[in-house]
Every structure is written in structure tokens, then in C-alpha cells.
Design a protein around this motif. Structure first.
Motif, PDB file in Angstrom:
ATOM      1  N   LEU A 118      38.295  26.304  11.674  1.00 40.19           N
ATOM      2  CA  LEU A 118      37.371  26.642  12.756  1.00 40.19           C
ATOM      3  C   LEU A 118      37.365  28.154  12.962  1.00 40.19           C
ATOM      4  O   LEU A 118      38.400  28.763  13.199  1.00 40.19           O
ATOM      5  N   ILE A 119      36.183  28.780  12.868  1.00 39.61           N
ATOM      6  CA  ILE A 119      36.082  30.234  13.048  1.00 39.61           C
ATOM      7  C   ILE A 119      35.366  30.612  14.339  1.00 39.61           C
ATOM      8  O   ILE A 119      35.319  31.787  14.700  1.00 39.61           O
ATOM      9  N   GLY A 120      34.801  29.636  15.051  1.00 38.90           N
ATOM     10  CA  GLY A 120      34.157  29.943  16.318  1.00 38.90           C
ATOM     11  C   GLY A 120      33.203  28.851  16.741  1.00 38.90           C
ATOM     12  O   GLY A 120      32.961  27.894  16.000  1.00 38.90           O
ATOM     13  N   GLN A 121      32.671  28.990  17.950  1.00 34.42           N
ATOM     14  CA  GLN A 121      31.729  28.013  18.475  1.00 34.42           C
ATOM     15  C   GLN A 121      30.773  28.684  19.448  1.00 34.42           C
ATOM     16  O   GLN A 121      31.029  29.784  19.933  1.00 34.42           O
ATOM     17  N   THR A 122      29.665  28.031  19.702  1.00 32.71           N
ATOM     18  CA  THR A 122      28.688  28.507  20.672  1.00 32.71           C
ATOM     19  C   THR A 122      28.286  27.349  21.575  1.00 32.71           C
ATOM     20  O   THR A 122      28.235  26.200  21.131  1.00 32.71           O
ATOM     21  N   GLY A 123      27.979  27.671  22.831  1.00 31.68           N
ATOM     22  CA  GLY A 123      27.477  26.660  23.750  1.00 31.68           C
ATOM     23  C   GLY A 123      28.467  25.546  24.017  1.00 31.68           C
ATOM     24  O   GLY A 123      29.688  25.718  23.960  1.00 31.68           O
ATOM     25  N   THR A 124      27.934  24.379  24.327  1.00 32.37           N
ATOM     26  CA  THR A 124      28.726  23.180  24.597  1.00 32.37           C
ATOM     27  C   THR A 124      28.741  22.330  23.344  1.00 32.37           C
ATOM     28  O   THR A 124      27.767  21.659  23.010  1.00 32.37           O
ATOM     29  N   SER A 125      29.846  22.365  22.621  1.00 28.18           N
ATOM     30  CA  SER A 125      29.928  21.661  21.346  1.00 28.18           C
ATOM     31  C   SER A 125      30.526  20.270  21.472  1.00 28.18           C
ATOM     32  O   SER A 125      30.582  19.532  20.484  1.00 28.18           O
ATOM     33  N   GLN A 126      30.994  19.893  22.662  1.00 27.02           N
ATOM     34  CA  GLN A 126      31.540  18.561  22.898  1.00 27.02           C
ATOM     35  C   GLN A 126      30.614  17.804  23.848  1.00 27.02           C
ATOM     36  O   GLN A 126      29.949  18.397  24.698  1.00 27.02           O
ATOM     37  N   ALA A 127      30.566  16.484  23.697  1.00 25.16           N
ATOM     38  CA  ALA A 127      29.683  15.652  24.512  1.00 25.16           C
ATOM     39  C   ALA A 127      29.962  15.877  26.002  1.00 25.16           C
ATOM     40  O   ALA A 127      31.114  15.887  26.439  1.00 25.16           O
ATOM     41  N   SER A 128      28.901  16.070  26.777  1.00 21.57           N
ATOM     42  CA  SER A 128      29.028  16.340  28.202  1.00 21.57           C
ATOM     43  C   SER A 128      27.730  15.971  28.899  1.00 21.57           C
ATOM     44  O   SER A 128      26.654  16.058  28.310  1.00 21.57           O
ATOM     45  N   ARG A 129      27.828  15.575  30.169  1.00 19.46           N
ATOM     46  CA  ARG A 129      26.632  15.320  30.973  1.00 19.46           C
ATOM     47  C   ARG A 129      26.052  16.608  31.551  1.00 19.46           C
ATOM     48  O   ARG A 129      24.925  16.606  32.035  1.00 19.46           O
ATOM     49  N   ALA A 130      26.827  17.677  31.512  1.00 16.48           N
ATOM     50  CA  ALA A 130      26.365  18.943  32.080  1.00 16.48           C
ATOM     51  C   ALA A 130      26.624  20.072  31.083  1.00 16.48           C
ATOM     52  O   ALA A 130      27.485  20.925  31.301  1.00 16.48           O
ATOM     53  N   PRO A 131      25.880  20.112  29.977  1.00 12.99           N
ATOM     54  CA  PRO A 131      26.112  21.156  28.974  1.00 12.99           C
ATOM     55  C   PRO A 131      25.416  22.460  29.337  1.00 12.99           C
ATOM     56  O   PRO A 131      24.573  22.512  30.234  1.00 12.99           O
ATOM     57  N   ILE A 132      25.771  23.522  28.609  1.00 12.67           N
ATOM     58  CA  ILE A 132      25.018  24.764  28.680  1.00 12.67           C
ATOM     59  C   ILE A 132      23.636  24.489  28.109  1.00 12.67           C
ATOM     60  O   ILE A 132      23.489  23.883  27.052  1.00 12.67           O
ATOM     61  N   GLY A 133      22.602  24.932  28.815  1.00  9.67           N
ATOM     62  CA  GLY A 133      21.251  24.603  28.383  1.00  9.67           C
ATOM     63  C   GLY A 133      20.844  25.275  27.088  1.00  9.67           C
ATOM     64  O   GLY A 133      20.363  24.633  26.155  1.00  9.67           O
ATOM     65  N   PHE A 134      21.054  26.593  26.993  1.00  9.77           N
ATOM     66  CA  PHE A 134      20.619  27.352  25.824  1.00  9.77           C
ATOM     67  C   PHE A 134      21.764  28.276  25.416  1.00  9.77           C
ATOM     68  O   PHE A 134      21.964  29.326  26.032  1.00  9.77           O
ATOM     69  N   ALA A 135      22.503  27.862  24.396  1.00  4.78           N
ATOM     70  CA  ALA A 135      23.641  28.657  23.943  1.00  4.78           C
ATOM     71  C   ALA A 135      23.148  29.908  23.236  1.00  4.78           C
ATOM     72  O   ALA A 135      22.267  29.846  22.383  1.00  4.78           O
ATOM     73  N   ARG A 136      23.708  31.044  23.579  1.00  3.66           N
ATOM     74  CA  ARG A 136      23.314  32.298  22.952  1.00  3.66           C
ATOM     75  C   ARG A 136      23.840  32.364  21.524  1.00  3.66           C
ATOM     76  O   ARG A 136      24.798  31.693  21.147  1.00  3.66           O
ATOM     77  N   GLY A 137      23.189  33.202  20.724  1.00  7.20           N
ATOM     78  CA  GLY A 137      23.668  33.420  19.367  1.00  7.20           C
ATOM     79  C   GLY A 137      25.033  34.093  19.368  1.00  7.20           C
ATOM     80  O   GLY A 137      25.470  34.662  20.370  1.00  7.20           O
ATOM     81  N   ALA A 138      25.722  34.043  18.219  1.00  8.59           N
ATOM     82  CA  ALA A 138      27.070  34.596  18.148  1.00  8.59           C
ATOM     83  C   ALA A 138      27.323  35.139  16.749  1.00  8.59           C
ATOM     84  O   ALA A 138      26.753  34.672  15.762  1.00  8.59           O
ATOM     85  N   VAL A 139      28.194  36.161  16.688  1.00  9.86           N
ATOM     86  CA  VAL A 139      28.660  36.714  15.417  1.00  9.86           C
ATOM     87  C   VAL A 139      30.086  36.230  15.219  1.00  9.86           C
ATOM     88  O   VAL A 139      30.967  36.527  16.027  1.00  9.86           O
ATOM     89  N   LEU A 140      30.316  35.493  14.154  1.00 10.67           N
ATOM     90  CA  LEU A 140      31.619  34.875  13.891  1.00 10.67           C
ATOM     91  C   LEU A 140      32.240  35.495  12.651  1.00 10.67           C
ATOM     92  O   LEU A 140      31.632  35.471  11.567  1.00 10.67           O
ATOM     93  N   PRO A 141      33.448  36.069  12.749  1.00  8.84           N
ATOM     94  CA  PRO A 141      34.090  36.683  11.577  1.00  8.84           C
ATOM     95  C   PRO A 141      34.511  35.616  10.571  1.00  8.84           C
ATOM     96  O   PRO A 141      35.020  34.558  10.930  1.00  8.84           O
ATOM     97  N   VAL A 142      34.298  35.924   9.296  1.00 11.30           N
ATOM     98  CA  VAL A 142      34.672  35.019   8.215  1.00 11.30           C
ATOM     99  C   VAL A 142      35.998  35.497   7.628  1.00 11.30           C
ATOM    100  O   VAL A 142      36.144  36.700   7.342  1.00 11.30           O
ATOM    101  N   PRO A 143      36.995  34.611   7.474  1.00 11.38           N
ATOM    102  CA  PRO A 143      38.289  35.025   6.919  1.00 11.38           C
ATOM    103  C   PRO A 143      38.130  35.674   5.543  1.00 11.38           C
ATOM    104  O   PRO A 143      37.337  35.233   4.712  1.00 11.38           O
ATOM    105  N   VAL A 144      38.887  36.762   5.318  1.00 12.10           N
ATOM    106  CA  VAL A 144      38.831  37.481   4.045  1.00 12.10           C
ATOM    107  C   VAL A 144      39.582  36.694   2.986  1.00 12.10           C
ATOM    108  O   VAL A 144      40.650  36.127   3.240  1.00 12.10           O
TER     109      VAL A 144
END
Length: 426
Positions: A118-144
Motif C-alpha cells: 500500500l503506497i497511499g489512498q484518497t477519499g473514503t476507501s472503506q464502506a461507509s454510510r457517510a463517505p467523503i463526497g469528492f476525494a481530491r487527487g493525490a500524488v503518491l510516491p512509488v518505492p524505488v
């Protein structure tokens, strides 16, 4: 929902007789290329199995779909909840630092894995009745990796919240890119700046409503017997609250159902205050049709239950809430028209800006309701831009600005005339 496989054959996402062979592979063409667009076809499968994150998993039987289009339109209709994307990326120089730019996720969120980690996540990635509506974009570093060439196996677990996904889709906006971390951060800033500029007209209207609302409230505090100043200040402050809450939603800092309940509550308070304002200015009774409109507005926040308990999609809930606000808008236009016929000076001054503002609102409500009834997306087409500078302004933005300015001028004129009359009597 058809697409082309790597061997050129046309395939469907569900019932294709011939599947594309091999994984979805992207490569960086040379060590000097600073970025690579990942806007091709990715492997996709609905469901949730942690084993699908492993680099050695065989995904050759998975469908190939575009990540920047909703999977519900690519052969997986009415499928919400979890779904996994997979693709491989070939890097000529494993020692080079890379970052993955993931676009905005609508109606949920994403977990991103590189070579099973796992290198990162955005927004609500798990099931929920009250998630984030619009997850913003993200820059995720990739392991060298090492010094030589390598293939990075990416897996993305996408969770889509059914009530929103049935309305806005399950796509990842703008797909993804991979490249130099500094360049990816710059690209993300550019995308966010363009996104903010798109809504600048709406937010400027909210700021103006806030400032004018406080000004009108000061007029009321100066002379508390004139209740119309109190009602109109509440109208504007409620309007500002709705628009500023929308800013929080677009920034991805507020839960969707929380935003919806607060926005509808602020809108209901503003709507009831609108009816009280015009009833006071026009010296009309607050019963009959006006009372029904007040009750309908007060009930609109309850439509959030339709989303929270997943009784229906967001679109239906929005349509019902819009329907509850229609009586108030119609009452204002009809009351002003009737008083204008009776040669009421206040009605003459207020009719044009109010008819523009509430007429535009009625058209927007009608489009939203028609879209839900017919299913035709043309009813929710984006409004054309009328002014480009200093930022884009559509018809709704312009009618809001005209309405606020016109009523501010009216109240200042009314305030000055009342003070002159008091001075003459004194």
C-alpha cells in the motif's frame, strides 16, 4: 460498452467471446521522459479480494476498461461497492524516483498498491454510510527499485458509494499519470487551480452574500423595528452558508451526507426568511400559499434520509428536495407580479431582479427533476459561460449577483426614505 483489446479485437466488459491477451502494460519511453499518461485501458473486476493486490496474480481474464469513464457504462451496470483495477508499468531505470498522480475519485475513494504494498489512498476507501463526497487527487510516491529496468505492478482498490455513484458515476477523473515527483506535484496544483477557477463565480457570490448580509444586519440593529432588514440578512447569510459549504465539499473536507444536511438546512432557513421578507415589504398575510411554501422548505432537509439509508440514489433525493423548494420561488414571483399590477412601488423595484433570480432557479429545478424522470443527461448540461474575466461566470452566477446588488440598493433606498420621513415628523 465496447473497447479494443491489445490484439485489435473489439471486446465487451461482460459477455465478450474473445478477451484481450496479456496484461495492461504502460512503459516509460526512455530515461529522459519526465511523465507518462496512464490513460489507456486498465484491467478491472468487481468485488473485493486482497489477493488481487499481489503482483503475481493472473488478471488476464479480467475485462479491459477506461479508468476515466464509469465502469457502470462499460459493461458493469448497477455494480457499486468494491472494484479493483490493475495495470503494469515498465521503468527502464529502477533507481529513478517516481510518483503516481491519481485523479479525483467521485463517490468514494481508492487504495493504491505497488508490487503488493500500500503506497497511499484518497477519499473514503472503506464502506461507509457517510463517505467523503469528492476525494481530491493525490500524488503518491512509488518505492524505488534496483538500478536496472523493472516492471511495477499497480493495483487500485476502488470503493464506490452507491447513492452517489448511481448519480455521478464511478470514474477516476482524468485517470492517472506517472513521472517525476516534482512534476506530478506541479500537475496536481495546476489541476486544482483550474478546478477552483471553475467554481470561482459561485464562491464569489457566497462571499458577496456574506458581506452584504452582515451590512443589512447592521441596518437592522440600527433600527430594530424594521424587520425586513433582519429577514433579508438571514436570506443572504443562509445563501452564503450554502455556497461556502459547497466549497468544503469540493475540497474533500466534509462528509457528503453532513454537507447535504447542513446545506439543505441553511437553504431552508434562507427560504423561509425570503418569504417573510417579501411578505413584510409587500404587507401581505403569511398564510395560505406562503404557509405551505414555508412548510415545504422546512421539510427539505429530511430528504437526506433517502441517501443515508440508501433508499434511493442522490439524484432522486436532489429532485425531491428541489420539488419542495418550488412553491417558495413561485410564491415570490406571483406575489411581486400581483402587487406590481396594483401599482406597489416596492413590487415594481423588486420584480425584475427577483424574477431573474427565482426564474433561473425554477428552470434549474425543472431540469434536475426532468433528468431524474426521463434519465436523459441533456437536462443536466453544464450552463454556458457568459463572462470570462476575471473568472468564468454562468447565468446562475450573474442572476445571483444582480439579485444581491438590486435588493441591497432597494433596502438602502428604503432605509434612507424612512429616516427622511422620521426627520420630517420630528
Amino acid at each position: 460498452a465496447q473497447g479494443k483489446g491489445q490484439d485489435g479485437t473489439r471486446v465487451g466488459a461482460v459477455d465478450a467471446t474473445v478477451r484481450p491477451r496479456g496484461p495492461a502494460v504502460f512503459s516509460m519511453a526512455g530515461n529522459h521522459v519526465r511523465e507518462s499518461l496512464l490513460d489507456g485501458l486498465w484491467r478491472f473486476h468487481p468485488g473485493n479480494d486482497p489477493a488481487w493486490a499481489e503482483p503475481g496474480f493472473d488478471d488476464s481474464h479480467w475485462a479491459l476498461i477506461r479508468p476515466d469513464e464509469s465502469w457502470t457504462k462499460q459493461g458493469f451496470p448497477n455494480r457499486y461497492g468494491y472494484g479493483w483495477y490493475r495495470f503494469d508499468f515498465y521503468q527502464p531505470d529502477g533507481a529513478r524516483r517516481l510518483a503516481l498522480l491519481l485523479g479525483q475519485c467521485i463517490s468514494g475513494g481508492c487504495e493504491v498498491y505497488a508490487d503488493g504494498k500500500l503506497i497511499g489512498q484518497t477519499g473514503t476507501s472503506q464502506a461507509s454510510r457517510a463517505p467523503i463526497g469528492f476525494a481530491r487527487g493525490a500524488v503518491l510516491p512509488v518505492p524505488v527499485g534496483g538500478t536496472g529496468p523493472r516492471t511495477i505492478h499497480f493495483a487500485i482498490r476502488r470503493w464506490a458509494y452507491g447513492p452517489i455513484a448511481s448519480w455521478a458515476g464511478t470514474r477516476i477523473l482524468d485517470g492517472a499519470e506517472i513521472g517525476d515527483p516534482a512534476l506530478m506535484a506541479q500537475r496536481l496544483q495546476q489541476e486544482q487551480a483550474a478546478f477552483a477557477r471553475e467554481f470561482a463565480g459561485e464562491y464569489s457570490s457566497g462571499l458577496l452574500a456574506l458581506l452584504v448580509g452582515l451590512t443589512v444586519l447592521a441596518l437592522f440593529l440600527f433600527h430594530t423595528e424594521d424587520r425586513e432588514y433582519l429577514w433579508f440578512s438571514i436570506v443572504l447569510l443562509g445563501m452564503a452558508a450554502v455556497l461556502l459549504l459547497h466549497l468544503e465539499l469540493n475540497l474533500g473536507t466534509i462528509r457528503f451526507v453532513v454537507w447535504r444536511f447542513l446545506a439543505l438546512s441553511a437553504g431552508a432557513v434562507s427560504g423561509v426568511a425570503t418569504l417573510l421578507f417579501f411578505a413584510t415589504v409587500l404587507k401581505m398575510r403569511r398564510r395560505g400559499w406562503g404557509g405551505v411554501a414555508c412548510v415545504a422548505m422546512a421539510l427539505s432537509p429530511l430528504t437526506v434520509a433517502m441517501i443515508y439509508f440508501e433508499w434511493t440514489g442522490v439524484g432522486i433525493s436532489f429532485a425531491v428536495a428541489s420539488l419542495l423548494t418550488v412553491p417558495a420561488s413561485m410564491w415570490v414571483i406571483v406575489a411581486l407580479a400581483v402587487r406590481s399590477v396594483k401599482k406597489d412601488v416596492s413590487a415594481w423595484l423588486l420584480l425584475a431582479p427577483s424574477a431573474l433570480y427565482y426564474g433561473d432557479s425554477l428552470v434549474a429545478y425543472g431540469h434536475r427533476i426532468a433528468w431524474q424522470v426521463t434519465g436523459n443527461p441533456k437536462f443536466m448540461g453544464k450552463s454556458s459561460v457568459w463572462v470570462q474575466w476575471p473568472f468564468p461566470l454562468g447565468l446562475s452566477d450573474l442572476t445571483t449577483l444582480v439579485f444581491i446588488f438590486a435588493l441591497l440598493v432597494f433596502l438602502v433606498w428604503r432605509f434612507a426614505r424612512a429616516r427622511q420621513q422620521e426627520a420630517r415628523l420630528s
